[in-house]
Design a protein around this motif. Structure first.
Motif, mmCIF file in Angstrom:
data_model
loop_
_atom_site.group_PDB
_atom_site.id
_atom_site.type_symbol
_atom_site.label_atom_id
_atom_site.label_comp_id
_atom_site.label_asym_id
_atom_site.label_seq_id
_atom_site.Cartn_x
_atom_site.Cartn_y
_atom_site.Cartn_z
ATOM 1 N N ASP A 52 43.419 -4.051 23.628
ATOM 2 C CA ASP A 52 42.040 -3.093 23.708
ATOM 3 C C ASP A 52 40.820 -4.011 23.498
ATOM 4 O O ASP A 52 40.805 -4.770 24.475
ATOM 5 N N ASP A 53 40.182 -4.150 22.624
ATOM 6 C CA ASP A 53 38.794 -4.861 22.648
ATOM 7 C C ASP A 53 38.951 -6.129 21.669
ATOM 8 O O ASP A 53 37.956 -6.547 21.349
ATOM 9 N N HIS A 54 40.269 -6.492 21.273
ATOM 10 C CA HIS A 54 40.645 -7.629 20.397
ATOM 11 C C HIS A 54 40.842 -8.903 21.385
ATOM 12 O O HIS A 54 41.724 -8.921 22.155
ATOM 13 N N LEU A 55 39.726 -10.018 21.187
ATOM 14 C CA LEU A 55 39.992 -11.123 21.992
ATOM 15 C C LEU A 55 40.994 -12.093 21.184
ATOM 16 O O LEU A 55 40.590 -12.191 20.089
ATOM 17 N N GLY A 56 41.722 -12.590 21.711
ATOM 18 C CA GLY A 56 42.589 -13.435 21.336
ATOM 19 C C GLY A 56 42.053 -14.923 20.933
ATOM 20 O O GLY A 56 41.619 -15.427 21.702
ATOM 21 N N ILE A 57 41.927 -15.091 19.638
ATOM 22 C CA ILE A 57 41.474 -16.359 19.318
ATOM 23 C C ILE A 57 42.409 -16.972 18.145
ATOM 24 O O ILE A 57 43.109 -16.482 17.293
ATOM 25 N N GLU A 58 42.649 -18.487 18.366
ATOM 26 C CA GLU A 58 43.599 -18.976 17.317
ATOM 27 C C GLU A 58 42.730 -20.455 16.921
ATOM 28 O O GLU A 58 42.495 -21.185 17.620
ATOM 29 N N ALA A 59 42.772 -20.682 15.644
ATOM 30 C CA ALA A 59 42.232 -21.995 15.399
ATOM 31 C C ALA A 59 43.159 -22.986 15.553
ATOM 32 O O ALA A 59 44.568 -22.812 15.150
ATOM 33 N N VAL A 60 42.658 -24.111 16.134
ATOM 34 C CA VAL A 60 43.551 -25.270 16.169
ATOM 35 C C VAL A 60 43.062 -26.445 15.734
ATOM 36 O O VAL A 60 41.883 -26.586 15.247
ATOM 37 N N LYS A 61 43.908 -27.446 15.598
ATOM 38 C CA LYS A 61 43.327 -28.888 15.123
ATOM 39 C C LYS A 61 43.261 -29.833 16.218
ATOM 40 O O LYS A 61 44.336 -29.988 16.942
ATOM 41 N N LEU A 62 42.137 -30.498 16.487
ATOM 42 C CA LEU A 62 42.083 -31.638 17.420
ATOM 43 C C LEU A 62 42.119 -32.841 16.573
ATOM 44 O O LEU A 62 41.247 -33.322 15.848
ATOM 45 N N GLU A 63 43.285 -33.689 16.997
ATOM 46 C CA GLU A 63 43.388 -34.645 16.070
ATOM 47 C C GLU A 63 42.299 -35.784 16.260
ATOM 48 O O GLU A 63 42.142 -36.595 15.226
ATOM 49 N N SER A 64 41.545 -35.849 17.125
ATOM 50 C CA SER A 64 40.550 -36.872 17.429
ATOM 51 C C SER A 64 38.953 -36.211 16.803
ATOM 52 O O SER A 64 38.240 -37.054 16.749
ATOM 53 N N LEU A 65 39.270 -35.063 16.418
ATOM 54 C CA LEU A 65 38.046 -34.697 15.732
ATOM 55 C C LEU A 65 38.234 -33.799 14.457
ATOM 56 O O LEU A 65 38.213 -32.709 14.031
ATOM 57 N N PRO A 66 38.709 -34.764 13.323
ATOM 58 C CA PRO A 66 39.050 -34.296 12.169
ATOM 59 C C PRO A 66 37.651 -33.508 11.308
ATOM 60 O O PRO A 66 36.555 -34.188 11.485
ATOM 61 N N GLY A 67 37.971 -32.485 10.760
ATOM 62 C CA GLY A 67 37.121 -31.709 10.172
ATOM 63 C C GLY A 67 36.118 -30.755 11.009
ATOM 64 O O GLY A 67 35.251 -30.003 10.529
ATOM 65 N N VAL A 68 36.281 -30.965 12.491
ATOM 66 C CA VAL A 68 35.385 -29.966 13.175
ATOM 67 C C VAL A 68 36.482 -28.571 13.544
ATOM 68 O O VAL A 68 37.340 -28.657 14.019
ATOM 69 N N SER A 69 35.755 -27.628 13.312
ATOM 70 C CA SER A 69 36.491 -26.231 13.551
ATOM 71 C C SER A 69 36.774 -26.075 15.002
ATOM 72 O O SER A 69 35.652 -26.454 15.904
ATOM 73 N N ALA A 70 37.900 -25.849 15.356
ATOM 74 C CA ALA A 70 37.991 -25.528 17.003
ATOM 75 C C ALA A 70 39.024 -24.271 17.087
ATOM 76 O O ALA A 70 39.624 -23.936 16.182
ATOM 77 N N TYR A 71 38.534 -23.748 18.160
ATOM 78 C CA TYR A 71 39.307 -22.555 18.887
ATOM 79 C C TYR A 71 39.959 -22.258 19.951
ATOM 80 O O TYR A 71 39.135 -22.730 20.749
ATOM 81 N N ALA A 72 41.142 -21.988 20.088
ATOM 82 C CA ALA A 72 41.938 -21.733 21.396
ATOM 83 C C ALA A 72 41.650 -20.179 21.868
ATOM 84 O O ALA A 72 41.798 -19.422 20.982
ATOM 85 N N VAL A 73 40.619 -20.007 22.823
ATOM 86 C CA VAL A 73 40.131 -18.481 23.149
ATOM 87 C C VAL A 73 40.824 -18.027 24.188
ATOM 88 O O VAL A 73 40.813 -18.744 25.308
ATOM 89 N N GLN A 74 41.314 -16.771 24.352
ATOM 90 C CA GLN A 74 42.213 -16.331 25.507
ATOM 91 C C GLN A 74 40.916 -15.614 26.457
ATOM 92 O O GLN A 74 41.070 -14.328 26.374
ATOM 93 N N ALA A 75 40.167 -16.527 27.105
ATOM 94 C CA ALA A 75 39.119 -15.759 27.809
ATOM 95 C C ALA A 75 38.372 -16.889 28.511
ATOM 96 O O ALA A 75 38.911 -17.965 28.598
ATOM 97 N N SER A 76 37.689 -16.354 29.371
ATOM 98 C CA SER A 76 36.853 -17.168 30.324
ATOM 99 C C SER A 76 36.013 -18.081 29.629
ATOM 100 O O SER A 76 35.342 -17.583 28.639
#
Length: 249
Positions: A52-76
């Motif tokens: 529906d209108d729910h965009l897939g978003i997953e929080a991920v950890k980037l090893e080279s960027l500790p402490g930085v919020s990062a998201y894998a988004v199912q979108a362009s």
């Protein structure tokens, strides 16, 4: 100052990690939100995957960027930039940095770039933006990319009033062979040109041929001479001086 870092190569690419690190070291409050998989060539498409209108978003950890919020988004990339301006990943960003793309975004082919499309979308919705690309699909000389990126990001932070996307392309050469950074015009074509091959009843083949850069002041030509190029581009806008009144109904 809050910055969204995005790209079209995917959240785990080496280029986005370098860009986010440079941005954070420059004093920006960084959040990374990028496609969960490669979305090259997406241009400014507002496409996403979800129910529906729910965009897939997953929080991920980037090893080279500790402490930085990062998201894998199912979108362009453009959709990611758009929803970011509406607060999808916290407070709306003050700046959008898109890249570092693996492969050039030069000439008229910027029309098709997901990296550039994200930046143009951000600017359209009131957020200053820059797009950065390496000329190599598998960059080897990240020290040169970091050098150019640091200068470009610092400049952009001080010039957020500019009403254009700054499109940056970086040669993949050692620093000792690097010619410098210079403004450039857009080449007539990008790094490759599409050609139609075989045709059948239910198919057509398309190949992409590399184009030899012309000897001029275009981005493609200067990149071939080991320059990093800067080109200011704008989102679509109306054109003055064309008389369309004869089509009035």
């Amino acid at each position: 100052m809050r910055a969204l870092i995005t790209n079209d190569d995917g959240v785990h690419s080496a280029g986005i990690a370098l860009l986010a690190r440079v941005a954070a070291q420059a004093g920006l409050d960084v959040v990374v939100a990028a496609p969960h998989e490669e979305r090259s060539g997406a241009s400014a498409a507002l496409t996403g995957m979800g129910v529906d209108d729910h965009l897939g978003i997953e929080a991920v950890k980037l090893e080279s960027l500790p402490g930085v919020s990062a998201y894998a988004v199912q979108a362009s990339p453009a959709l990611i930039a758009f929803v970011a301006t509406r607060g999808a990943f916290g407070d709306p960003p003050d700046l959008v940095l898109s890249g570092i793309n693996h492969g050039p975004n030069t000439g008229a082919a910027v029309l098709h770039s997901g990296t550039v499309g994200a930046a143009l979308t951000a600017l359209t919705h009131g957020v200053p933006a820059m797009a950065l690309s390496s000329i190599a699909t598998e960059p080897a000389h990240w020290e040169t990319a970091e050098h150019v990126t640091r200068i470009a990001v610092t400049w952009m932070m001080a010039h957020r009033e500019i009403d254009a996307v700054v499109n940056v392309n970086i040669p993949d050469v050692p620093l000792q062979e690097f010619a410098g950074i210079t403004p450039a015009s857009l080449a007539r074509y990008g790094a490759v040109q599409a050609e139609i091959g075989d045709r059948g009843e239910d198919f057509v083949t398309v190949r992409f041929d590399e184009i030899q850069a012309e000897d001029d002041d275009s981005d493609a030509s200067l990149l071939a001479a080991n320059w990093a190029t800067l080109t200011a581009i704008r989102p679509p806008s109306e054109v003055d001086g064309i008389d369309l009144s004869a089509m009035r109904g």
